[in-house]
Write a protein that holds these residues in place. Sequence first.
Motif, PDB file in Angstrom:
ATOM      1  N   THR A  81      51.527  11.827  56.310  1.00  0.00           N
ATOM      2  CA  THR A  81      51.140  12.499  57.544  1.00  0.00           C
ATOM      3  C   THR A  81      52.412  13.010  58.226  1.00  0.00           C
ATOM      4  O   THR A  81      53.521  12.648  57.845  1.00  0.00           O
ATOM      5  N   ILE A  82      52.228  13.836  59.235  1.00  0.00           N
ATOM      6  CA  ILE A  82      53.360  14.330  60.016  1.00  0.00           C
ATOM      7  C   ILE A  82      53.587  13.334  61.146  1.00  0.00           C
ATOM      8  O   ILE A  82      52.828  13.301  62.125  1.00  0.00           O
ATOM      9  N   ALA A  83      54.615  12.510  61.005  1.00  0.00           N
ATOM     10  CA  ALA A  83      54.837  11.390  61.922  1.00  0.00           C
ATOM     11  C   ALA A  83      54.936  11.837  63.383  1.00  0.00           C
ATOM     12  O   ALA A  83      54.386  11.177  64.271  1.00  0.00           O
ATOM     13  N   ASP A  84      55.611  12.931  63.645  1.00  0.00           N
ATOM     14  CA  ASP A  84      55.813  13.395  65.020  1.00  0.00           C
ATOM     15  C   ASP A  84      54.524  13.851  65.694  1.00  0.00           C
ATOM     16  O   ASP A  84      54.479  13.995  66.911  1.00  0.00           O
ATOM     17  N   GLU A  85      53.474  14.095  64.917  1.00  0.00           N
ATOM     18  CA  GLU A  85      52.216  14.573  65.490  1.00  0.00           C
ATOM     19  C   GLU A  85      51.166  13.474  65.611  1.00  0.00           C
ATOM     20  O   GLU A  85      50.081  13.720  66.124  1.00  0.00           O
ATOM     21  N   GLY A  86      51.461  12.279  65.158  1.00  0.00           N
ATOM     22  CA  GLY A  86      50.521  11.173  65.262  1.00  0.00           C
ATOM     23  C   GLY A  86      50.428  10.685  66.707  1.00  0.00           C
ATOM     24  O   GLY A  86      51.437  10.597  67.412  1.00  0.00           O
ATOM     25  N   THR A  87      49.211  10.391  67.158  1.00  0.00           N
ATOM     26  CA  THR A  87      49.004   9.908  68.526  1.00  0.00           C
ATOM     27  C   THR A  87      47.997   8.770  68.540  1.00  0.00           C
ATOM     28  O   THR A  87      47.201   8.618  67.617  1.00  0.00           O
ATOM     29  N   TRP A  88      48.027   7.994  69.605  1.00  0.00           N
ATOM     30  CA  TRP A  88      46.991   7.006  69.838  1.00  0.00           C
ATOM     31  C   TRP A  88      46.607   7.047  71.303  1.00  0.00           C
ATOM     32  O   TRP A  88      47.431   7.359  72.159  1.00  0.00           O
ATOM     33  N   THR A  89      45.342   6.767  71.563  1.00  0.00           N
ATOM     34  CA  THR A  89      44.851   6.703  72.937  1.00  0.00           C
ATOM     35  C   THR A  89      43.924   5.496  73.068  1.00  0.00           C
ATOM     36  O   THR A  89      43.271   5.098  72.103  1.00  0.00           O
ATOM     37  N   LEU A  90      43.884   4.949  74.268  1.00  0.00           N
ATOM     38  CA  LEU A  90      42.947   3.883  74.593  1.00  0.00           C
ATOM     39  C   LEU A  90      41.814   4.538  75.367  1.00  0.00           C
ATOM     40  O   LEU A  90      42.040   5.151  76.413  1.00  0.00           O
TER      41      LEU A  90
END
Length: 162
Positions: free
Chosen positions: A70-79
Motif C-alpha cells: 500500500t502507499i504508506a503516506d496515504e493510509g489513515t485511521w478514524t474513530l
Amino acid sequence: MSAPFEERSGVVPCGAPWGQWYQTLEEVFIEVQVPPGTRAQDIQCGLQSRHVALAVGGREILKGKLFDSTIADEGTWTLEDRKMVRIVLTKTKRDAANCWTSLLESEYAADPWVQDQMQRKLTLERFQKENPGFDFSGAEISGNYTKGESVNAFPSYHKLCS
C-alpha cells in the motif's frame, strides 16, 4: 452517478473476529469494532507499506504483514462514533487483477465464494471506470473470474437507465 461506485453498488465484506474488511479497485477498508466509549487516545495504530498494527487500550487487535503493498503516506485511521476504527489503505496496484484474497499474508482470508464476489465487484468497478457513460452498479457478471478477467464466459452487462 455522482456517488462513488461502491456506494451505489454496495461492498463485499469479509468478516473477521474483530469486524470486517473489504476493498475497491484503489483501496482496502478495515472496520474494527471497539468497546463503546473508546477514545482516540486509547488507540495505537501503525500503518506501513506492507504492515498494519492496531491496539486498543494496550490490547493488540490486529498485527501483521499485509497481503500486498500500500502507499504508506496515504493510509489513515478514524474513530467513528467511539465504537469503530476504520482504517483506509491505498493499494499500490490499482486494477481488477489486484484483488486481495486475504487482508494479511497468513490471516483473514476470504472464503472462495467471497473471493469470487470481490473479484466480480472489482471487475464491474473497472468496467465503470472504462465506460463512464454507463452505470454498472446494478449489473451482474456471469462466468468464472480470476485476476479481473473472464475465464469461461463473456461478461454480460447492460446499460441501466438512470
